[in-house]
Each structure stands twice: as C-alpha cells, then as structure tokens.
Design a protein around this motif. Structure first.
Motif, mmCIF file in Angstrom:
data_model
loop_
_atom_site.group_PDB
_atom_site.id
_atom_site.type_symbol
_atom_site.label_atom_id
_atom_site.label_comp_id
_atom_site.label_asym_id
_atom_site.label_seq_id
_atom_site.Cartn_x
_atom_site.Cartn_y
_atom_site.Cartn_z
ATOM 1 N N ALA A 1 3.314 -1.509 3.922
ATOM 2 C CA ALA A 1 2.728 -0.017 3.215
ATOM 3 C C ALA A 1 3.653 1.108 3.703
ATOM 4 O O ALA A 1 4.585 1.139 4.587
ATOM 5 C CB ALA A 1 1.257 0.311 3.978
ATOM 6 N N LEU A 2 3.528 2.295 2.717
ATOM 7 C CA LEU A 2 4.186 3.464 2.833
ATOM 8 C C LEU A 2 3.201 4.399 3.403
ATOM 9 O O LEU A 2 2.200 4.574 3.147
ATOM 10 C CB LEU A 2 4.935 3.918 1.499
ATOM 11 C CG LEU A 2 5.992 3.187 0.973
ATOM 12 C CD1 LEU A 2 6.345 3.796 -0.454
ATOM 13 C CD2 LEU A 2 7.216 3.261 1.988
ATOM 14 N N VAL A 3 3.641 4.789 4.599
ATOM 15 C CA VAL A 3 2.666 5.767 5.317
ATOM 16 C C VAL A 3 3.364 7.158 5.548
ATOM 17 O O VAL A 3 4.745 7.128 5.332
ATOM 18 C CB VAL A 3 2.220 5.247 6.439
ATOM 19 C CG1 VAL A 3 1.286 4.030 6.404
ATOM 20 C CG2 VAL A 3 3.412 4.959 7.609
ATOM 21 N N ALA B 1 4.199 8.919 -2.867
ATOM 22 C CA ALA B 1 4.867 7.733 -2.814
ATOM 23 C C ALA B 1 4.967 6.819 -4.235
ATOM 24 O O ALA B 1 5.847 6.263 -4.619
ATOM 25 C CB ALA B 1 4.881 7.094 -1.563
ATOM 26 N N THR B 2 3.795 6.548 -4.511
ATOM 27 C CA THR B 2 3.575 5.803 -5.782
ATOM 28 C C THR B 2 4.377 6.348 -6.868
ATOM 29 O O THR B 2 4.736 5.663 -7.633
ATOM 30 C CB THR B 2 2.051 5.677 -6.106
ATOM 31 O OG1 THR B 2 1.392 5.127 -4.646
ATOM 32 C CG2 THR B 2 1.567 4.686 -7.071
ATOM 33 N N ARG B 3 4.230 7.567 -6.938
ATOM 34 C CA ARG B 3 5.017 8.380 -8.068
ATOM 35 C C ARG B 3 6.336 8.407 -8.165
ATOM 36 O O ARG B 3 7.044 8.259 -9.164
ATOM 37 C CB ARG B 3 4.272 9.742 -8.273
ATOM 38 C CG ARG B 3 4.614 10.593 -9.637
ATOM 39 C CD ARG B 3 3.969 11.753 -9.763
ATOM 40 N NE ARG B 3 3.753 12.523 -8.587
ATOM 41 C CZ ARG B 3 4.783 13.549 -8.352
ATOM 42 N NH1 ARG B 3 5.798 13.565 -9.030
ATOM 43 N NH2 ARG B 3 4.347 14.121 -7.062
ATOM 44 N N VAL B 4 6.821 8.750 -6.744
ATOM 45 C CA VAL B 4 8.101 9.324 -6.853
ATOM 46 C C VAL B 4 9.176 8.123 -6.201
ATOM 47 O O VAL B 4 10.270 7.778 -6.604
ATOM 48 C CB VAL B 4 8.343 10.379 -5.570
ATOM 49 C CG1 VAL B 4 9.557 10.901 -5.551
ATOM 50 C CG2 VAL B 4 7.537 11.778 -6.302
ATOM 51 N N LEU B 5 8.573 7.374 -5.253
ATOM 52 C CA LEU B 5 9.265 6.520 -4.620
ATOM 53 C C LEU B 5 9.462 5.090 -5.121
ATOM 54 O O LEU B 5 10.379 4.176 -5.132
ATOM 55 C CB LEU B 5 9.095 6.334 -2.895
ATOM 56 C CG LEU B 5 9.106 7.484 -2.166
ATOM 57 C CD1 LEU B 5 8.736 7.407 -0.644
ATOM 58 C CD2 LEU B 5 10.627 8.051 -2.227
ATOM 59 N N LEU B 6 8.193 4.631 -5.333
ATOM 60 C CA LEU B 6 8.000 3.327 -5.699
ATOM 61 C C LEU B 6 8.644 2.794 -7.046
ATOM 62 O O LEU B 6 9.294 1.644 -7.143
ATOM 63 C CB LEU B 6 6.441 2.661 -5.814
ATOM 64 C CG LEU B 6 6.066 2.573 -4.289
ATOM 65 C CD1 LEU B 6 4.492 1.872 -4.551
ATOM 66 C CD2 LEU B 6 6.615 1.655 -3.442
ATOM 67 N N GLY C 1 0.845 -1.112 0.024
ATOM 68 C CA GLY C 1 -0.022 -0.150 -0.047
ATOM 69 C C GLY C 1 0.820 1.196 0.029
ATOM 70 O O GLY C 1 1.767 1.161 0.428
ATOM 71 N N ALA C 2 0.596 2.400 -0.661
ATOM 72 C CA ALA C 2 1.328 3.745 -0.836
ATOM 73 C C ALA C 2 0.368 4.602 -0.927
ATOM 74 O O ALA C 2 -0.651 4.804 -1.997
ATOM 75 C CB ALA C 2 2.282 3.364 -1.750
ATOM 76 N N PHE C 3 0.808 5.808 -0.489
ATOM 77 C CA PHE C 3 0.116 7.172 -0.767
ATOM 78 C C PHE C 3 0.487 7.770 -2.128
ATOM 79 O O PHE C 3 1.642 7.309 -2.659
ATOM 80 C CB PHE C 3 0.030 8.094 0.390
ATOM 81 C CG PHE C 3 1.592 8.515 0.792
ATOM 82 C CD1 PHE C 3 2.301 9.426 0.019
ATOM 83 C CD2 PHE C 3 2.372 7.607 1.725
ATOM 84 C CE1 PHE C 3 3.440 9.846 0.528
ATOM 85 C CE2 PHE C 3 3.684 7.910 1.966
ATOM 86 C CZ PHE C 3 4.341 8.938 1.483
ATOM 87 N N PRO C 4 -0.339 8.597 -2.730
ATOM 88 C CA PRO C 4 -0.089 8.793 -4.034
ATOM 89 C C PRO C 4 1.424 9.328 -4.501
ATOM 90 O O PRO C 4 1.814 8.890 -5.593
ATOM 91 C CB PRO C 4 -1.200 9.978 -4.476
ATOM 92 C CG PRO C 4 -2.184 9.658 -3.481
ATOM 93 C CD PRO C 4 -1.582 9.209 -2.222
ATOM 94 N N THR D 1 7.881 9.976 5.953
ATOM 95 C CA THR D 1 7.563 8.665 5.088
ATOM 96 C C THR D 1 8.145 7.530 6.060
ATOM 97 O O THR D 1 9.326 7.418 6.343
ATOM 98 C CB THR D 1 8.007 8.771 3.800
ATOM 99 O OG1 THR D 1 7.445 9.785 3.227
ATOM 100 C CG2 THR D 1 7.620 7.256 3.291
ATOM 101 N N LEU D 2 7.279 6.661 6.324
ATOM 102 C CA LEU D 2 7.723 5.385 7.009
ATOM 103 C C LEU D 2 7.348 4.134 6.440
ATOM 104 O O LEU D 2 6.144 4.180 5.593
ATOM 105 C CB LEU D 2 7.057 5.202 8.427
ATOM 106 C CG LEU D 2 7.503 6.505 9.467
ATOM 107 C CD1 LEU D 2 6.074 7.371 9.191
ATOM 108 C CD2 LEU D 2 7.521 6.296 10.873
ATOM 109 N N VAL D 3 7.955 2.875 6.676
ATOM 110 C CA VAL D 3 7.532 1.712 6.099
ATOM 111 C C VAL D 3 6.781 0.986 7.254
ATOM 112 O O VAL D 3 7.276 0.822 8.441
ATOM 113 C CB VAL D 3 8.663 0.895 5.713
ATOM 114 C CG1 VAL D 3 8.220 -0.549 5.094
ATOM 115 C CG2 VAL D 3 9.577 1.628 4.575
#
Length: 296
Positions: free
Chosen positions: A145-147, A102-107, A97-100, A264-266
């Motif tokens: 998840a990334l939170v 994070a989905t665009r930049v980190l994942l 799971g990831a916030f938007p 940001t945390l895992v």
C-alpha cells in the motif's frame, strides 16, 4: 502445535481489544473468533485471555505469545518471498491500496511501467485512507500500500508492518486570492474546509492549527482536494492541501507554502520486502514518481 491462523487472531485482539472488533475487521462472527481463541488456549495449555466487562485483556502469557506470533508471521512472509523469487517470472495478482492523490498522480505511470516489465502480473488497486491500511495489510486483504504521514501526524508504529520512504511534498495554505497573503495564525477566525473526521488529513489540519494557537472552525468536510480548492475559490473557507492535491488550482485561490511536509511511504507486511512483486512495484514507483518542488 500452535495454529498460525489462530495466532493471527490473537495478534489482532491485542490491537483491537474486543472480540467484536476482531470479528468485524476480519469478517468473522464473534462466536467464531471466540471459538478459535479458545482452541488456541487449549493448544497453548495456559490462559491467554482475561475478560473484564465487554473487553478482553491478554494475560502475561498471551502478551508473550503475541510477540512470538509477530516473529513467526514475519518468517512466513520471508519464506513466501523466497519461494516467489524461485519461480520464473512474476504472475498472479498484486493487491494494492492507495490514498486518492496517489491513485491519481503516482499509480498510473507506475502501473504502466510495471505492465511493461511484468505483463503477467495483475495489479488490483483499492482506494482507501491510510488510516485503514494497517489492519487490511495485517489481515492479508492487501499485499502492499501507499500511505502518507504528516509532520503533525507521524505514523503509529506497527510491529507487523514495514515501510520504505518514497517521496515527500510541501504543504500549502489555500485561501481566496482576494484575501491576500496569510499565515495559519491569520486564519484563526476563518471558516475551514476539513477532511472527514478520522482521516489523517483531518488530524493534520486540526493539529497544525492547534500548533498555531487555535482550533479550526469547520464549515465543510470534503475529502477531494480538487473540490476543496473549488470551494476556497468561491470564498467558502480556507484549507491545507499537499502539493499533489494543489495541481492546477482554479482561479481565485492563493497557495501559500508552509514549513510542513507530507511524506509518502510504501507499506507491506514485515518480512515481505524481498517478495519480487512488491520489489518490482516499489521499483516502478521510484522510477516514475515526480520530483515535487515548492511553488514560487
């Protein structure tokens, strides 16, 4: 012998307060949840629940059993992690799971690195707000998840989950460039562009403004930071945005750094830190995460 699946239901009830809420969260029917909890009471041999109107309150024995359930479920996660580590190679699915932002930049870079190291592992990403993550992890719908959390919105403690810090980024006040420099207090009379109520980003802006001595007057509710900045650029309001959401801002937007951060945390279920798939995913994130810096 106490049934582990029923212990999970009791734990969720201790957090949600109603049978209906537990049923909705776990996609059961309320009658099925009630039947399973009644069976758990029979297994325990003591009353675990007291009904007060539409809510259900745990008895002292029920509260004590929830504490034991947390410990049992943590040990089961540790056992699953040890068994996974004993297997050769990483295979199967990893539900993320990831916030938007994070989905665009980190994942993307992290998933590419993960695929290079462990090609048989299949990551499956679901985008969601961090406020939705905890129950999804507890229910087993997600593995990791990334939170995020903000200075004004710290994460609520959850005995079922653990987190590892990944990075932090600065926050900015986004205003129309024509307005010149501004502080939060200067924007008390401006219309604000807020995220959807109930999200952490919405709570962050509201609390930051309250700390500056006013309540923001919401004109728009928009979750995508790129859209937020586009609306700021045409004078539709002001907003708070994090570093990742402020990349490539449109012309006509001034970004003023603020003395607050987003972290940001895992996150994962307690006891799962040693699971090789979660450890590999965390290592990929750390090797690929950009180093953020305040804008000049």
């Amino acid at each position: 012998m106490l049934d582990v699946r029923r212990l999970r239901l009791l734990r969720e009830l201790s957090r949600r307060g109603t049978i209906a809420a537990v049923a909705e969260a776990l996609t059961f029917t309320p009658s099925a949840v009630s039947q399973q909890l009644a069976a758990l009471e029979r297994e325990a041999g003591v009353a675990l629940l007291e009904r007060t109107g539409r809510r259900v309150v745990l008895t002292p024995a029920g509260i004590a059993l929830v504490g034991h359930a947390e410990a049992v479920l943590e040990r089961l996660e540790q056992a699953a992690a040890e068994l996974a580590a004993a297997r050769t190679g990483l295979t199967g699915t990893l539900r993320i799971g990831a916030f938007p932002t994070a989905t665009r930049v980190l994942l993307p870079p992290a998933l590419a690195a993960l695929a290079g190291e462990h090609p048989a592992l299949e990551p499956m990403v679901e985008e969601l707000d961090p406020a939705e993550v905890a129950p999804r992890l507890r229910a087993g719908d997600l593995d990791v998840a990334l939170v995020h959390e903000y200075d004004f919105v710290p994460a609520a403690p959850d005995l079922a989950l653990d987190t590892l810090p990944l990075l932090d980024e600065p926050m900015y006040l986004a205003t129309p460039a024509s307005a010149g420099g501004a502080t939060l207090a200067d924007c008390r009379g401006e219309p604000w562009i807020l995220s959807t109520p109930g999200t952490l980003c919405h709570a962050m802006t509201v609390r930051a403004c309250q700390a500056a001595g006013f309540a923001p007057r919401a004109r728009h509710h928009v979750d995508d930071f790129g859209t937020v900045l586009a609306m700021v650029s045409v004078g539709q309001g002001v907003a708070l945005v994090p570093e990742f959401g402020a990349a490539d801002p449109p012309g006509g937007v001034r970004l003023t750094p603020l003395p607050m951060r987003r972290r940001t945390l895992v996150a994962f279920r307690r006891g799962a830190a040693g699971h090789p798939a979660i450890a590999a995913f965390t290592a990929a994130l750390r090797s690929c995460s950009p180093v953020t810096a305040s804008r000049a």
